[in-house]
Design an enzyme around this catalytic site. Structure first.
Site, short mmCIF file in Angstrom:
data_model
loop_
_atom_site.label_atom_id
_atom_site.label_comp_id
_atom_site.label_asym_id
_atom_site.label_seq_id
_atom_site.Cartn_x
_atom_site.Cartn_y
_atom_site.Cartn_z
CG HIS A 60 10.97 -38.01 28.46
ND1 HIS A 60 11.46 -38.81 28.17
CD2 HIS A 60 11.82 -37.10 29.17
CE1 HIS A 60 12.85 -38.82 28.33
NE2 HIS A 60 12.98 -37.79 28.85
CG ASP A 97 16.84 -39.33 29.29
OD1 ASP A 97 15.81 -38.86 29.55
OD2 ASP A 97 17.71 -38.46 28.44
CD GLU A 152 12.89 -34.83 26.65
OE1 GLU A 152 13.84 -34.12 27.04
OE2 GLU A 152 13.41 -36.13 26.46
CD GLU A 153 15.04 -38.80 25.02
OE1 GLU A 153 15.69 -38.00 24.29
OE2 GLU A 153 15.46 -39.27 26.19
CG ASP A 169 14.93 -35.12 31.32
OD1 ASP A 169 15.73 -36.57 31.40
OD2 ASP A 169 14.25 -34.88 30.39
CG HIS A 219 20.61 -39.79 25.22
ND1 HIS A 219 20.09 -38.94 24.12
CD2 HIS A 219 19.64 -39.54 26.13
CE1 HIS A 219 19.09 -38.11 24.33
NE2 HIS A 219 18.80 -38.68 25.65
#
Length: 369
Positions: A72, A189, A223-224, A244, A324
């Site tokens: 992503h 990410d 995606e998030e 991922d 994150h």
């Protein structure tokens, strides 16, 4: 199977380029253009959905069943939710991440006409003013604000600057690469996953080895927020592997320098046969790997299945500490993940019978008793 050569300098170069392009979910057009131009440079044909998800195609010896590899382009970020009387901005998170990691971040605010710079600060940011209260204020999105690097002391000042509720806020990556091989940056990410997929595809093309099956490279843009691979697939795709992050934690099966093959995440178990094919490839090619289970995690694979696609799914991950937040990975983990993706692209289909949407019992696989 011949082992192909990976261009890790290319991976490093494209990763740094990707990290410099802000792409919080919903503000991904620039990175879509960048990836499209890179696919054109590599000579890989592709198409875009209306909103910008990309499906690129590497032809194989057989067209059905075919396989997809998905990563992503979007990252976590924030959005302006309030123009405050003190001339600062209240923000809401895009994606799931803690305001603890937002504090102190340098950001870009994208207005309708230009971009402005600022910093995310807690409401009580200075010990010289608030004393010990700086350590006792709650950690949540209501207790942080964006200080803009422009004269701004009121709502009118903010409006004069062209700022509105609903403007996107992108967080700086602050990438640093160490001689030890560690990479520290926000948004690994999944910018690192994108770099892995480009590098694997480049290696396949330069090897002149034709994959057994058509391979679709999917670059999703949401995606998030949970809707990643719900589009861009078509009925012939029988196998899909997501790329991922593997969140490193004492409770997980750590693999900071190898690749993690996920057996299950919060959406449930991944396909038995596809997952075990990936594990077999790791053993065959001497790729450092671990099995893992992620309890608080979902990927593009979940959104593909939830959208009604009948396909086998799996998840392979490069190790990331502090997901994150201000993340860290290692080049050896990126290399191991790229090796596995390239080996998978050159492997035979997991189940030949999967070329049929519906078929007889004959040819259907059996798990061990």
């Amino acid at each position: 199977m011949e082992k192909i050569t990976l261009d890790m300098e290319y991976l490093k170069k494209i990763l740094l380029q990707l990290l410099e392009i802000p792409s919080p979910t919903g503000y991904t057009d620039r990175i879509v253009h960048f990836c499209g131009e890179e696919l054109e440079r590599l000579g890989i044909p592709f198409e875009l959905t209306r909103r910008g998800a990309i499906r690129a195609d590497i032809k194989g010896r057989t067209s059905s069943p075919d396989r997809a590899l998905v990563t992503h382009l979007d990252t976590i970020g924030a959005m302006v939710r309030e123009l405050k009387p003190n001339g600062r901005l209240g923000i809401a998170s895009i994606g799931t991440w803690s305001s603890r990691f937002a504090e102190g971040a340098r950001v870009t605010i994208f207005t309708d006409t230009e971009s402005l710079r600022g910093t995310i600060l807690p409401l009580k940011a200075s010990g010289h003013v608030y004393g010990d209260e700086i350590d006792t204020q709650p950690v949540n999105w209501d207790n942080i604000e964006v200080r803009i690097d422009e004269p701004s002391l009121s709502i009118d000042d903010l409006l004069e600057l062209g700022i509105h509720v609903g403007d996107w806020v992108a967080v700086d990556p602050l990438c640093e690469i160490r001689p030890s091989g560690y990479i520290n940056s926000r948004h690994l990410d999944n910018k690192a996953g994108v770099a892995i997929l480009f590098t694997a595809a480049k290696a396949i093309l330069e090897s002149s080895i034709k994959p057994p099956l058509d391979c679709h490279l999917l670059f999703t843009i949401a995606e998030e927020v949970g809707t990643g691979a719900s589009v861009t697939l078509h009925g012939d795709v029988a196998e899909m592997v997501s790329i991922d992050t593997a969140p490193l934690h004492g409770g997980h099966n750590l693999c900071e320098r190898g690749v993690s093959v996920a057996m299950m995440d919060s959406s449930g178990p991944f396909d038995y046969h596809l997952t075990h094919r990936l594990l077999e490839l790791c053993r065959r090619h001497d790729i450092l790997h671990r099995r893992d289970v992620f309890r608080y995690y979902r990927s593009d694979s979940a959104s593909a299945v939830e959208a009604g696609n009948d396909l086998r799914t799996a998840l392979v991950c490069f190790g990331v500490d502090g997901t994150h937040g201000y993340e860290r990975t290692h080049f050896e983990s990126l290399r191991a993940t790229t090796e596995l993706i390239a080996a998978y692209m050159l492997s035979e289909p997991v189940v030949w019978r999967d070329r049929f949407n519906l078929g007889p019992l004959k040819g259907f696989p059996v798990q061990p008793e």
